[in-house]
Enzyme design. Sequence first.
Site, PDB file in Angstrom:
ATOM      1  CG  HIS A 155      -2.042   1.180   1.098  1.00  0.00           C
ATOM      2  ND1 HIS A 155      -3.215   0.870   0.691  1.00  0.00           N
ATOM      3  CD2 HIS A 155      -1.772   2.423   1.458  1.00  0.00           C
ATOM      4  CE1 HIS A 155      -3.871   2.184   0.805  1.00  0.00           C
ATOM      5  NE2 HIS A 155      -3.003   3.060   1.175  1.00  0.00           N
ATOM      6  CB  CYS A 156       2.025   3.241  -2.535  1.00  0.00           C
ATOM      7  SG  CYS A 156       3.370   4.786  -2.980  1.00  0.00           S
ATOM      8  CB  VAL A 157       1.374   6.649   2.074  1.00  0.00           C
ATOM      9  CG1 VAL A 157       2.836   7.072   1.910  1.00  0.00           C
ATOM     10  CG2 VAL A 157       0.455   7.830   2.803  1.00  0.00           C
ATOM     11  CB  VAL A 160      -4.053   8.169  -2.006  1.00  0.00           C
ATOM     12  CG1 VAL A 160      -5.000   8.330  -0.908  1.00  0.00           C
ATOM     13  CG2 VAL A 160      -3.195   9.451  -2.232  1.00  0.00           C
ATOM     14  CG  ASN A 161      -4.912   2.437  -5.414  1.00  0.00           C
ATOM     15  OD1 ASN A 161      -5.657   1.886  -4.822  1.00  0.00           O
ATOM     16  ND2 ASN A 161      -5.210   2.642  -6.854  1.00  0.00           N
TER      17      ASN A 161
END
Length: 308
Positions: A155-157, A160-161
């Site tokens: 999950h990549c901040v 945002v996804n």
Amino acid sequence: MYRSGAIMAWNVFRFCTALKGLGSIMILLVLGVVGVTYYAIVLTNYGPNLIYGGFDTLASLAVLIPFHALLAMLLWSYFSVVFTDPGTVPCNWRPAVDEERGESDPLNVSEYNGVQSGDFSHSKVRFCRKCNQLKPPRCHHCSVCGRCVLKMDHHCVWVVNCVGALNYKYFLLFLFYTFLETTLVTISLLPQFIAFFSDGEIAGTPSSLATAFLAFVLNLAFALSVMGFLIMHISLVSGNTTTIEAYEKKTTPKWRYDLGKKKNFQQVFGTDRRYWFIPGYSDEDLRRMPELQGLDYPSKPELEAQEF
């Protein structure tokens, strides 16, 4: 001891869930860095030189043309990752066969019901207790999104996804174009950065000099950090693994999905070279490569019975 570990794990997942609130902030931060960079490169340093003609104009064009081309591809790739669903398990999805037993002995209805009720005697039928559904191969549950993601990488901040089966290529292109763009900007602003510390007179207003200095530092930092991530993911693609699976591989000497560098690359980027450097796939690849849909992946015949 067990209670302490459980509390720690609960706190970690609670923190992960809180990452959802950073969504809009991170997108604004990315756009802010782009805005500062654009102001420093186009509006204050290289753009004004276009009116002078001669060598100054040629030098400015040599920077501005690739700058805008890379910026367009960077933003295209970035928003493709942001707005593309990484892959969700279809409702009532069921595997065609138990991967442990093979096609000659398919699962029956009672066995499906047994798995869903908590009977995990058929270890090759993967089941998510949080989503209460069966899990396709290479699928993992994301604690931030609160759902299972097909071929989840992480999950990549920043985007945002989740990064998964359907947007992993776009994420890699985002890293690639970000590295090229930030490297170009760093080299282009290096003379201004050096001049900032010189004793001589520097052309430009204090605000333009400060913006150029800030843009140089930000782009240098992003170029170095993104280079590390890019190298890591190139290694993952070459072995046909995800960030999560890289830890699972440590427990086994062989990886069933490693089909060789060429086929591993094609499982992410497709076979049509015209689409390798854009965030998309050809209709032909989408039609004949089920692995691009995230539900079915070819594996080595001698390791077909092995599942992680």
